[in-house]
Design a protein around this motif. Sequence first.
Motif: not given
Length: 189
Positions: A186-189
């Motif tokens: 999960n790469i938060p934007s």
Amino acid sequence: MTTPVTSLSADRIAKLEAVLDRQEILDTLTRFSRAMDRFDRDLFLSAFHTDATIAAGSFVGGPVELYDWSTAMHEQGQKATHHNLLNHTCDIDGDTAHTETYYLFAARNLDDSNWIAGGRYIDRLERRDGQWRIALRTNAIEWSGMVPSMEIPFADVPGIHDNGAPSRSTSDPSYTRPLTNVREPNIPS
């Protein structure tokens, strides 16, 4: 090109032995701190000789009594504690070492307030049967204060504790061997 150990001078070997002793001493002090935060009795006791004397706050006694007293105190007052070790000096004379180790104590109290304190552990360690352990400890508490509370960051993230939740026990993720990740990328934007 590395120098073979056999060609080291006696002076270099003595320095190397002093560095190894110093590291073993620092590892002993670190075991105490980790054990306090994880309520790990065996690890805690491994930092002290059985006949050690500890003077900490109102407490003066041995390691078993200190563990019982301090864990009860922390359980009654805090949800989490961090015993951080900072500056460290170490004077070694044969099988005896005198150390001064600055510390920063931080705690999340049961009422969600935060307490910090600073001071120094002043220790005499002795090497017995090849093991460095604390023989005498005094605790110089030099300051203390409260820090404003705020929500713990990321506490509401789904699955945040899938790799293990922080715990004041040996179920803490730091004891997991081998440490693995089960969380989804999960790469938060």
